[in-house]
Design a protein around this motif. Sequence first.
Motif, short mmCIF file in Angstrom:
data_model
loop_
_atom_site.label_atom_id
_atom_site.label_comp_id
_atom_site.label_asym_id
_atom_site.label_seq_id
_atom_site.Cartn_x
_atom_site.Cartn_y
_atom_site.Cartn_z
N SER A 28 29.49 19.73 70.72
CA SER A 28 28.41 19.86 70.51
C SER A 28 28.13 20.42 68.99
O SER A 28 27.18 20.66 68.45
N GLY A 29 29.28 20.53 68.51
CA GLY A 29 29.51 21.15 67.06
C GLY A 29 30.18 20.10 66.01
O GLY A 29 30.15 19.12 66.38
N GLN A 30 30.44 20.70 64.88
CA GLN A 30 31.16 19.98 63.92
C GLN A 30 32.58 20.00 64.24
O GLN A 30 33.17 20.85 64.38
N SER A 31 33.36 18.87 64.33
CA SER A 31 34.59 18.67 64.83
C SER A 31 35.51 19.11 63.70
O SER A 31 36.76 19.17 64.00
N LEU A 54 39.58 24.03 67.46
CA LEU A 54 39.36 25.40 66.94
C LEU A 54 38.09 25.64 66.04
O LEU A 54 37.34 26.62 65.94
N PHE A 55 38.21 24.61 65.00
CA PHE A 55 37.20 24.56 64.04
C PHE A 55 35.65 24.30 64.87
O PHE A 55 34.67 25.01 64.26
N GLU A 56 35.64 23.58 65.64
CA GLU A 56 34.08 23.28 66.31
C GLU A 56 33.87 24.57 67.17
O GLU A 56 32.68 24.97 67.11
N LEU A 57 34.80 25.42 67.62
CA LEU A 57 34.56 26.55 68.29
C LEU A 57 33.95 27.70 67.22
O LEU A 57 32.90 28.25 67.34
#
Length: 292
Positions: A28-31, A54-57
Amino acid sequence: LFALRRLRQLRQFYEQGLARLEDRWVGSGQSGEPFRNAGHPYARDLDLFGEGGLFELLSTTRTRAGENMLASWLLNHAAPDEISRRQTAIQELMALLDFRESLAIAGEDVRIGVHPNELIQWSESTARLSPYLLWRIGAPALAVCWVLSLAAWLAWGKGLLALCVSILNAALTYALRGRIDRALAGIDAASHDLDILGSILGTIEQQQFYSGKLSELRSSLRCHGVSPSQAIRRLNKRVTWLDAHENPIVKVLDLFVFWTPQWVLAIEAWRARYGAGVHGWIEVVGEVDALA
């Protein structure tokens, strides 16, 4: 409509937070795919980037500068003192909910709009419309002469004077066309959604911070006695006036009153005064955004 848009953005901000708490955030976010580096010693092993990484989290950043900063922190080590300063800043930001809300609703989608690399490259460029000083003085003077020649024609029937001035101004406009088009291309690439950048800078300027890291970042936003948000708003106004050259009526008048060259010169005057500070402003925005 503006209030409704802000409420929708705010709802999305909290929905993203709930998704992270409930472990529904994957996909749902930026990968962070653009930051993936096959040769990095640990990025692949730790799943820093890619779907579910981890970046997406971590990344709820609102700007490309913030994304770049967060990726840089994940890919590069920092001294223990710097890590401690970041952690202290994050602890302060945890309590500043209103501030984080203001960042979250700053624009429709800042990642699409603000292009930091293009803006920095343009602001630091030394290329200028030459001869700059001559045109800075001459273009307004010739525009006034054309208006006065029209007035003389209407008042006293001096049509020949108006014709001569019109031919002169039109010839100079055509002579400048190539240089103006090159200048316009640079301005267009750098000036996307400057109002959003100004809004984010204004949010940072108005917030009182106490941790060393955030206080230093905020205090670095100084430029010629004008706040960066005010300077960006000034640039945005000039770009808005410049964009009026697409109007059919202005296009005709542009031949004789140098509308486009005059606003290009005004924007170059802004760059000469404030351009050196733009890189630093964007770095501050990126760092605060990544910390938040």
